[in-house]
Design an enzyme around this catalytic site. Structure first.
Site, mmCIF file in Angstrom:
data_model
loop_
_atom_site.group_PDB
_atom_site.id
_atom_site.type_symbol
_atom_site.label_atom_id
_atom_site.label_comp_id
_atom_site.label_asym_id
_atom_site.label_seq_id
_atom_site.Cartn_x
_atom_site.Cartn_y
_atom_site.Cartn_z
ATOM 1 N N ASP A 72 0.807 -1.228 0.000
ATOM 2 C CA ASP A 72 0.000 0.000 0.000
ATOM 3 C C ASP A 72 0.839 1.277 0.000
ATOM 4 O O ASP A 72 0.291 2.376 0.100
ATOM 5 C CB ASP A 72 -0.928 0.017 1.219
ATOM 6 C CG ASP A 72 -2.150 -0.873 1.018
ATOM 7 O OD1 ASP A 72 -2.447 -1.218 -0.142
ATOM 8 O OD2 ASP A 72 -2.803 -1.210 2.013
ATOM 9 N N ARG A 97 0.648 -1.646 7.700
ATOM 10 C CA ARG A 97 1.170 -0.440 7.053
ATOM 11 C C ARG A 97 2.137 0.343 7.942
ATOM 12 O O ARG A 97 2.633 1.400 7.539
ATOM 13 C CB ARG A 97 0.006 0.472 6.627
ATOM 14 C CG ARG A 97 -0.963 -0.173 5.659
ATOM 15 C CD ARG A 97 -1.885 0.859 5.025
ATOM 16 N NE ARG A 97 -1.155 1.770 4.160
ATOM 17 C CZ ARG A 97 -1.703 2.810 3.528
ATOM 18 N NH1 ARG A 97 -2.992 3.068 3.689
ATOM 19 N NH2 ARG A 97 -0.982 3.606 2.761
ATOM 20 N N ARG A 143 -9.785 5.665 11.253
ATOM 21 C CA ARG A 143 -8.342 5.516 11.263
ATOM 22 C C ARG A 143 -7.681 6.519 12.222
ATOM 23 O O ARG A 143 -7.249 6.155 13.298
ATOM 24 C CB ARG A 143 -7.770 5.673 9.852
ATOM 25 C CG ARG A 143 -8.214 4.600 8.866
ATOM 26 C CD ARG A 143 -7.594 3.237 9.150
ATOM 27 N NE ARG A 143 -7.951 2.251 8.142
ATOM 28 C CZ ARG A 143 -7.303 2.053 7.016
ATOM 29 N NH1 ARG A 143 -6.231 2.793 6.730
ATOM 30 N NH2 ARG A 143 -7.709 1.142 6.155
ATOM 31 N N HIS A 172 -11.364 7.075 5.187
ATOM 32 C CA HIS A 172 -10.491 8.252 5.255
ATOM 33 C C HIS A 172 -11.260 9.469 4.749
ATOM 34 O O HIS A 172 -12.124 9.352 3.867
ATOM 35 C CB HIS A 172 -9.258 8.081 4.366
ATOM 36 C CG HIS A 172 -8.121 7.340 4.998
ATOM 37 N ND1 HIS A 172 -7.217 6.605 4.263
ATOM 38 C CD2 HIS A 172 -7.714 7.248 6.289
ATOM 39 C CE1 HIS A 172 -6.304 6.082 5.069
ATOM 40 N NE2 HIS A 172 -6.587 6.458 6.303
ATOM 41 N N CYS A 266 -5.373 9.361 -3.149
ATOM 42 C CA CYS A 266 -4.580 8.433 -2.341
ATOM 43 C C CYS A 266 -3.152 8.312 -2.871
ATOM 44 O O CYS A 266 -2.213 8.117 -2.089
ATOM 45 C CB CYS A 266 -5.231 7.055 -2.322
ATOM 46 S SG CYS A 266 -6.755 6.964 -1.362
#
Length: 286
Positions: A72, A97, A143, A172, A266
């Site tokens: 990612d 991540r 998150r 997000h 992103c």
């Protein structure tokens, strides 16, 4: 020169990460389906088209080397938030991540950014921190830790507005809201709590409102330079709205990267320069 471009346009500097190691090997959001194979060549081609488009529009694109084992890392927007040359490094909630945060922080230290702050609170960069002319809009609910919003305000010296996300598909802030210029945004009201919707109506009464259909194809995971708005080509309703409000929408296909819950924004981290004599100016790399 900026003067040669349309009104509202401002040259930007972006950081991107090639999807060399991109894959869906775990699931940490509703979009990640381990049963759907990833076409890595197609993902790279879509990413290269986006990078080339930014350059064609007159922007500068910097690159960070992708690291194996971090599929990612292509989603550079999550790596940090940069305001006036000050870098708030990401601290990821999910272990899968976690190593991305130090990797991005090291890139900033090696590339002439003297103020790199590693937060004690979970924050996932521009995934949840979006910058307007006056505020930093800060998402929470899935998150980033809302306790970090006060610390971000102290670090950036800008008012931070907390917004609560309620739909797990829009985990997000950058999947539910996009900044168009200093004073205008577009967003999906159904992704936010009632109180957050009221705040957005108060602060941005002229905002463009996205339909659920346009939000579901990641139409709000968009990047604007003040005139051009790069967004998912499937978001046809938003495209029409943007054009009617004087923006130039440019549709792109990021369907392969969307298999991991990512789109245009992103993949794009804006490197906002420090202010010098009232104007933004980039520091020379060390």
């Amino acid at each position: 020169m900026v003067e040669e471009h349309p009104r509202g346009f401002r040259k930007r500097r972006y950081l991107m990460c090639p999807p060399v190691h991109f894959d869906v090997t775990y699931s940490i959001n509703p979009w990640m389906d381990l049963s759907k194979p990833v076409d890595q060549e197609l993902a790279l081609a879509q990413w290269e088209d986006l990078r080339d488009l930014y350059v064609e529009l007159g922007h500068t694109v910097e690159l960070i080397d992708p690291l194996p084992g971090l599929p990612d890392m292509v989603f550079a927007a999550n790596g940090a938030t940069v305001v006036d040359g000050r870098v708030l490094a990401a601290r990821f909630r999910n272990e899968e991540r976690a190593a991305e945060g130090p990797a991005y922080a090291e890139w900033f230290r090696a590339n002439g950014f003297p103020e790199v702050h590693e937060s004690g609170h979970v924050n996932e960069g521009e995934g949840d921190y979006l910058v307007t002319g006056r505020w930093v809009l800060a998402g929470c609910g899935f998150r980033s830790d809302p306790a970090g919003h006060r610390a971000a305000q102290e670090f950036f010296g800008r008012p931070v507005v907390s917004l609560t996300l309620t739909d797990p598909r829009y985990y997000h802030l950058d999947t539910a809201l996009a900044v168009l210029d200093d004073d205008r945004i577009m967003y999906n009201p159904s992704a936010f709590s009632p109180g957050s919707r009221a705040v957005l109506r108060e602060l941005f009464p002229d905002a463009l409102l996205a339909s659920d259909a346009d939000a579901a194809v990641f139409g709000l995971n968009a990047v604007s330079d003040g005139h051009h708005v790069v967004l998912a080509q499937a978001a046809t309703g938003l495209t029409e709205q943007l054009r009617a409000h004087g923006f130039q929408p440019i549709g792109v296909d990021m369907s392969e990267l969307m298999k991991a819950g990512g789109g245009v924004k992103c993949c794009t981290l804006e490197l906002r320069p420090p202010l010098t004599a009232g104007r933004p100016m980039f520091a020379a790399p060390a």
